[in-house]
Scaffold this active site. Structure first.
Site, PDB file in Angstrom:
ATOM      1  N   LYS A  45      -1.354  -7.239  -9.202  1.00 28.22           N
ATOM      2  CA  LYS A  45      -2.327  -7.266  -8.097  1.00 28.22           C
ATOM      3  C   LYS A  45      -1.848  -6.226  -7.096  1.00 28.22           C
ATOM      4  O   LYS A  45      -0.987  -6.485  -6.253  1.00 28.22           O
ATOM      5  CB  LYS A  45      -2.349  -8.667  -7.463  1.00 28.22           C
ATOM      6  CG  LYS A  45      -3.624  -9.044  -6.739  1.00 28.22           C
ATOM      7  CD  LYS A  45      -4.000  -8.200  -5.560  1.00 28.22           C
ATOM      8  CE  LYS A  45      -3.149  -8.367  -4.342  1.00 28.22           C
ATOM      9  NZ  LYS A  45      -3.450  -7.345  -3.279  1.00 28.22           N
TER      10      LYS A  45
ATOM     11  N   CYS B 261       9.514   1.866   3.289  1.00 24.91           N
ATOM     12  CA  CYS B 261      10.437   0.774   3.589  1.00 24.91           C
ATOM     13  C   CYS B 261      11.861   1.289   3.721  1.00 24.91           C
ATOM     14  O   CYS B 261      12.734   0.598   4.213  1.00 24.91           O
ATOM     15  CB  CYS B 261      10.373  -0.286   2.502  1.00 24.91           C
ATOM     16  SG  CYS B 261      10.993   0.311   0.950  1.00 24.91           S
TER      17      CYS B 261
ATOM     18  N   PHE C 102       0.810  -1.224   0.000  1.00 22.82           N
ATOM     19  CA  PHE C 102       0.000   0.000   0.000  1.00 22.82           C
ATOM     20  C   PHE C 102       0.839   1.268   0.000  1.00 22.82           C
ATOM     21  O   PHE C 102       0.374   2.326  -0.403  1.00 22.82           O
ATOM     22  CB  PHE C 102      -0.939   0.013   1.229  1.00 22.82           C
ATOM     23  CG  PHE C 102      -0.262   0.502   2.491  1.00 22.82           C
ATOM     24  CD1 PHE C 102      -0.163   1.857   2.768  1.00 22.82           C
ATOM     25  CD2 PHE C 102       0.307  -0.384   3.396  1.00 22.82           C
ATOM     26  CE1 PHE C 102       0.471   2.319   3.921  1.00 22.82           C
ATOM     27  CE2 PHE C 102       0.948   0.058   4.543  1.00 22.82           C
ATOM     28  CZ  PHE C 102       1.025   1.422   4.797  1.00 22.82           C
TER      29      PHE C 102
ATOM     30  N   GLU D 276      -4.881  -3.793  -1.899  1.00 20.77           N
ATOM     31  CA  GLU D 276      -6.332  -3.612  -1.867  1.00 20.77           C
ATOM     32  C   GLU D 276      -6.721  -2.322  -1.148  1.00 20.77           C
ATOM     33  O   GLU D 276      -7.879  -1.938  -1.130  1.00 20.77           O
ATOM     34  CB  GLU D 276      -7.009  -4.827  -1.227  1.00 20.77           C
ATOM     35  CG  GLU D 276      -6.620  -5.128   0.221  1.00 20.77           C
ATOM     36  CD  GLU D 276      -5.335  -5.964   0.352  1.00 20.77           C
ATOM     37  OE1 GLU D 276      -4.382  -5.737  -0.414  1.00 20.77           O
ATOM     38  OE2 GLU D 276      -5.296  -6.822   1.261  1.00 20.77           O
ATOM     39  N   ARG D 277      -5.724  -1.638  -0.527  1.00 26.37           N
ATOM     40  CA  ARG D 277      -6.073  -0.416   0.226  1.00 26.37           C
ATOM     41  C   ARG D 277      -6.042   0.831  -0.647  1.00 26.37           C
ATOM     42  O   ARG D 277      -6.716   1.809  -0.371  1.00 26.37           O
ATOM     43  CB  ARG D 277      -5.107  -0.237   1.394  1.00 26.37           C
ATOM     44  CG  ARG D 277      -5.259  -1.364   2.389  1.00 26.37           C
ATOM     45  CD  ARG D 277      -4.349  -1.161   3.564  1.00 26.37           C
ATOM     46  NE  ARG D 277      -4.204  -2.402   4.291  1.00 26.37           N
ATOM     47  CZ  ARG D 277      -3.091  -2.793   4.874  1.00 26.37           C
ATOM     48  NH1 ARG D 277      -2.027  -2.035   4.825  1.00 26.37           N
ATOM     49  NH2 ARG D 277      -3.038  -3.929   5.518  1.00 26.37           N
TER      50      ARG D 277
ATOM     51  N   GLU E 194       9.538  -3.764  13.005  1.00 29.36           N
ATOM     52  CA  GLU E 194       9.332  -2.663  12.051  1.00 29.36           C
ATOM     53  C   GLU E 194       8.057  -1.947  12.496  1.00 29.36           C
ATOM     54  O   GLU E 194       6.981  -2.565  12.541  1.00 29.36           O
ATOM     55  CB  GLU E 194       9.145  -3.218  10.632  1.00 29.36           C
ATOM     56  CG  GLU E 194       8.919  -2.113   9.614  1.00 29.36           C
ATOM     57  CD  GLU E 194       8.597  -2.630   8.206  1.00 29.36           C
ATOM     58  OE1 GLU E 194       7.807  -3.569   8.071  1.00 29.36           O
ATOM     59  OE2 GLU E 194       9.144  -2.049   7.251  1.00 29.36           O
TER      60      GLU E 194
HETATM   61  P1  NAD Z   1       1.488  -6.536   3.173  1.00 27.32           P
HETATM   62  O1  NAD Z   1       2.510  -7.556   3.371  1.00 27.32           O
HETATM   63  O2  NAD Z   1       0.333  -6.483   4.102  1.00 27.32           O
HETATM   64  O3  NAD Z   1       0.851  -6.660   1.695  1.00 27.32           O
HETATM   65  C1  NAD Z   1       1.639  -6.646   0.521  1.00 27.32           C
HETATM   66  C2  NAD Z   1       0.864  -7.304  -0.600  1.00 27.32           C
HETATM   67  O4  NAD Z   1       0.673  -8.688  -0.285  1.00 27.32           O
HETATM   68  C3  NAD Z   1      -0.526  -6.728  -0.847  1.00 27.32           C
HETATM   69  O5  NAD Z   1      -0.791  -6.714  -2.229  1.00 27.32           O
HETATM   70  C4  NAD Z   1      -1.457  -7.696  -0.116  1.00 27.32           C
HETATM   71  O6  NAD Z   1      -2.730  -7.808  -0.715  1.00 27.32           O
HETATM   72  C5  NAD Z   1      -0.717  -9.014  -0.218  1.00 27.32           C
HETATM   73  N1  NAD Z   1      -0.899  -9.850   0.979  1.00 27.32           N
HETATM   74  C6  NAD Z   1      -1.169  -9.435   2.251  1.00 27.32           C
HETATM   75  N2  NAD Z   1      -1.236 -10.488   3.085  1.00 27.32           N
HETATM   76  C7  NAD Z   1      -1.009 -11.595   2.348  1.00 27.32           C
HETATM   77  C8  NAD Z   1      -0.933 -12.982   2.650  1.00 27.32           C
HETATM   78  N3  NAD Z   1      -1.115 -13.437   3.883  1.00 27.32           N
HETATM   79  N4  NAD Z   1      -0.673 -13.837   1.646  1.00 27.32           N
HETATM   80  C9  NAD Z   1      -0.479 -13.391   0.386  1.00 27.32           C
HETATM   81  N5  NAD Z   1      -0.532 -12.088   0.041  1.00 27.32           N
HETATM   82  C10 NAD Z   1      -0.789 -11.185   1.008  1.00 27.32           C
HETATM   83  O7  NAD Z   1       2.261  -5.135   3.150  1.00 27.32           O
HETATM   84  P2  NAD Z   1       1.663  -3.673   3.187  1.00 27.32           P
HETATM   85  O8  NAD Z   1       1.128  -3.402   4.560  1.00 27.32           O
HETATM   86  O9  NAD Z   1       0.787  -3.429   2.017  1.00 27.32           O
HETATM   87  O10 NAD Z   1       3.012  -2.823   2.936  1.00 27.32           O
HETATM   88  C11 NAD Z   1       3.893  -2.467   3.962  1.00 27.32           C
HETATM   89  C12 NAD Z   1       5.054  -3.430   4.078  1.00 27.32           C
HETATM   90  O11 NAD Z   1       5.741  -3.521   2.835  1.00 27.32           O
HETATM   91  C13 NAD Z   1       6.095  -2.955   5.080  1.00 27.32           C
HETATM   92  O12 NAD Z   1       6.555  -4.054   5.824  1.00 27.32           O
HETATM   93  C14 NAD Z   1       7.212  -2.397   4.212  1.00 27.32           C
HETATM   94  O13 NAD Z   1       8.493  -2.394   4.789  1.00 27.32           O
HETATM   95  C15 NAD Z   1       7.146  -3.323   3.042  1.00 27.32           C
HETATM   96  N6  NAD Z   1       7.762  -2.715   1.871  1.00 27.32           N
HETATM   97  C16 NAD Z   1       8.966  -3.213   1.494  1.00 27.32           C
HETATM   98  C17 NAD Z   1       9.626  -2.629   0.409  1.00 27.32           C
HETATM   99  C18 NAD Z   1      10.953  -3.156  -0.038  1.00 27.32           C
HETATM  100  O14 NAD Z   1      11.369  -2.811  -1.120  1.00 27.32           O
HETATM  101  N7  NAD Z   1      11.627  -3.981   0.721  1.00 27.32           N
HETATM  102  C19 NAD Z   1       9.030  -1.567  -0.281  1.00 27.32           C
HETATM  103  C20 NAD Z   1       7.785  -1.105   0.150  1.00 27.32           C
HETATM  104  C21 NAD Z   1       7.155  -1.697   1.230  1.00 27.32           C
END
Ligand code: NAD
Length: 498
Positions: free
Chosen positions: A174, A282, A150, A177-178, A384
């Site tokens: 994909k 991140c 998101f 969803e937020r 985090e």
């Molecule tokens: P999230 O892990 O909740 O979701 C990421 C994606 O995975 C979304 O599209 C979501 O629909 C999907 N998803 C969520 N739960 C899932 C599951 N159980 N099984 C399969 N798919 C699932 O992350 P978020 O809250 O959207 O984003 C924030 C996180 O992303 C933070 O931890 C941040 O550090 C990380 N991030 C990392 C980078 C990087 O390059 N390392 C960059 C941006 C964000």
């Protein structure tokens, strides 16, 4: 305002065959302001099928024709920057200037993808054997999938699909969803730029959609960015289903402040890196590792002086620097961690827990928070937080600072603030993190480099975009050829390399 967010499958906006409409909650007001349709398995099947059907023709389109479409796409992104940034701000809550910055960072990758003819150039060796030459080819994989978080709803999709598509693949995105709208807008702009139907598809949903995508037999590669448990889960599941995978997880980014740092610059830079986008980056700096008691004192004085300049509110107000957090639940999680930090004995010297917006009393706001005397055993250090919270860990010298970072399980980004080139050099060589800044707090690599961390911030080898992006989205083939020349009286021989 368009309040219904649809899929984009085979060149069409569609609600598909599902009936699960899910409200999108405005982070400023905590009321539903839009709704998004979640894909069912038939919709995912339709998107993958469209991508699979489009693949042979797109793969055989010349790279220069592909890049002509990307040039037009880049032009359209430039034209629509304001509208795209507004869409990001509306759903995510970040400030408009931050959102515009993220559009620019995405455009830089499209710019890189426009040079795909050059990036796909490979090696040729003449006469590897008698009358025998060898060369390599980089060929597309097929249907690729992108799963995005998101916090950067436009930038991260733009780090994936332009490179994948430039390489000749087709793509199913994909998004989170937020804040899913902007991905559909990107697909529409790609279509307006001349992309054939089916090459780029967007489907919405949560874990169910992800599971169908990453296990589908027609999907060849998966790129995903998210929290560490999700990144690891997607990696492991997709690997079991024989996909090529790159997944990127969470972070705990440290900035070292040495006694000889330009303190004005260090305080300013770390302030922006800790609280910008409400800490939901991140690459946010969440730990300041400060060397020496006197340095801590100096740093805190300069840092505290900046607090009155931090205006918190709606991202559309020009002077606002920090918007709300993404959801009520996430705000509660961050607040819970701050309270835990206090209970575990860290000193909360800037307390933003009670911040309330007069205009948006129901918004997911938190003020800036600064902890001193944080130790590695505390939950605020171990987790985090992904909110506007900076932890100061006091250390005695450079070696202690380096050991702290290298012992942390995450390794996304890190930085050092110093005026000593030899210390900076030592740090860049020895620190265990994928992206390193010297007097730069958020060292996101320029588009011609690749983006990615180390340790628990990544579950694969190849980083995003840049040369490693091209490598990820292509497979290598090496051709060895000879042309029998009996007509000239020369005998054909199997090459031996001699
Ligand atoms: P999230 O892990 O909740 O979701 C990421 C994606 O995975 C979304 O599209 C979501 O629909 C999907 N998803 C969520 N739960 C899932 C599951 N159980 N099984 C399969 N798919 C699932 O992350 P978020 O809250 O959207 O984003 C924030 C996180 O992303 C933070 O931890 C941040 O550090 C990380 N991030 C990392 C980078 C990087 O390059 N390392 C960059 C941006 C964000």
């Amino acid at each position: 305002m368009n309040k219904d967010v649809y899929h984009f499958i085979n060149g069409q906006k569609t609600a598909g065959q599902g009936n699960q409409w899910v409200p999108l909650i405005d982070p400023l007001t905590n009321t539903a302001h839009k709704r998004v349709i979640y894909a069912n398995s038939l919709d995912i099947e339709a998107a993958i099928d469209a991508a699979k059907t489009a693949f042979p023709s797109w793969a055989s389109t010349t790279p220069s024709k592909r890049s002509q479409i990307l040039f037009r796409f880049k032009y359209l992104l430039d034209q629509h920057t304001d509208a795209l940034a507004h869409l990001v701000m509306e759903e995510h809550g970040k400030t408009l200037s931050d959102a515009k910055g993220s559009v620019q960072r995405g455009i830089a990758v499209v710019d890189y993808a426009c040079g795909i003819s050059k990036h796909l150039q490979t090696d040729f060796s003449a006469s590897v054997g008698t009358n025998t030459d060898a060369y390599s080819l980089r060929q597309p994989l097929g249907v690729c999938v992108g799963i995005t978080p998101f916090n950067f709803p436009i930038m991260i999709p733009l780090w994936m699909f332009p490179i994948a598509i430039a390489c000749g693949n087709t793509f199913v995105l994909k998004p989170s969803e937020r804040d899913p709208s902007v991905s559909v807008k990107l697909a529409e702009l790609m279509q307006a730029a001349g992309l054939p139907d089916g090459v780029l598809n967007v489907v919405h949903g949560d874990k169910n959609a992800v599971d169908t995508l990453i296990t589908h037999p027609d999907v060849k590669a998966v790129s995903a960015v998210g929290s560490t448990p999700v990144a690891k889960y997607i990696h492991d599941t997709a690997i079991q289903h024989h996909k090529r995978v790159q997944t990127f997880g969470g972070a705990k980014n440290h900035a070292v402040v040495m006694p000889d740092a330009n303190m004005e610059h260090a305080a300013n830079a770390i302030f922006g890196a800790a609280y910008g986008s409400a800490g939901e980056r991140c690459m946010a700096i969440s730990v300041a590792v400060i060397v020496g008691e006197k340095t801590v004192e100096e740093f805190i004085n300069k840092f505290k002086a900046l607090i009155p300049t931090l205006k918190i509110g709606a991202g559309s107000e020009p002077s606002v620097a920090m918007g709300p957090l993404i959801t009520k639940e996430h705000r509660e999680r961050v607040l819970g961690l701050i309270n835990q930090g206090v209970n575990e004995g860290a000193k909360l010297i800037i307390d933003g827990r009670d911040f309330q917006s007069k205009v948006y009393p129901n918004g997911n706001f938190l003020g800036a928070n600064l902890f001193d005397f944080v130790t590695p055993e505390m939950s605020i250090y171990k987790n985090e937080i992904f909110g506007p919270v900076l932890c100061i860990v006091r250390v005695n010298n450079f070696s202690e600072a380096l050991a702290l970072i290298n012992n942390n399980p995450y390794g996304n980004g890190t930085a050092i603030f110093t005026s000593d080139a030899s210390i900076a050099r030592e740090f860049t060589l020895r620190v265990q993190a994928g992206m390193v800044g010297v007097n730069i707090p958020i060292p996101v690599p320029a588009a011609q480099f690749s983006f990615g961390g180390w340790k628990n911030s990544i579950f694969s080898d190849l980083h995003l975009h840049g040369p490693e992006g091209v490598q990820f989205y292509t497979k290598l083939k090496t051709v060895t050829s000879t042309w029998p020349t009996q007509a000239h009286g020369v005998e054909f021989k199997i090459p031996t390399g001699e």
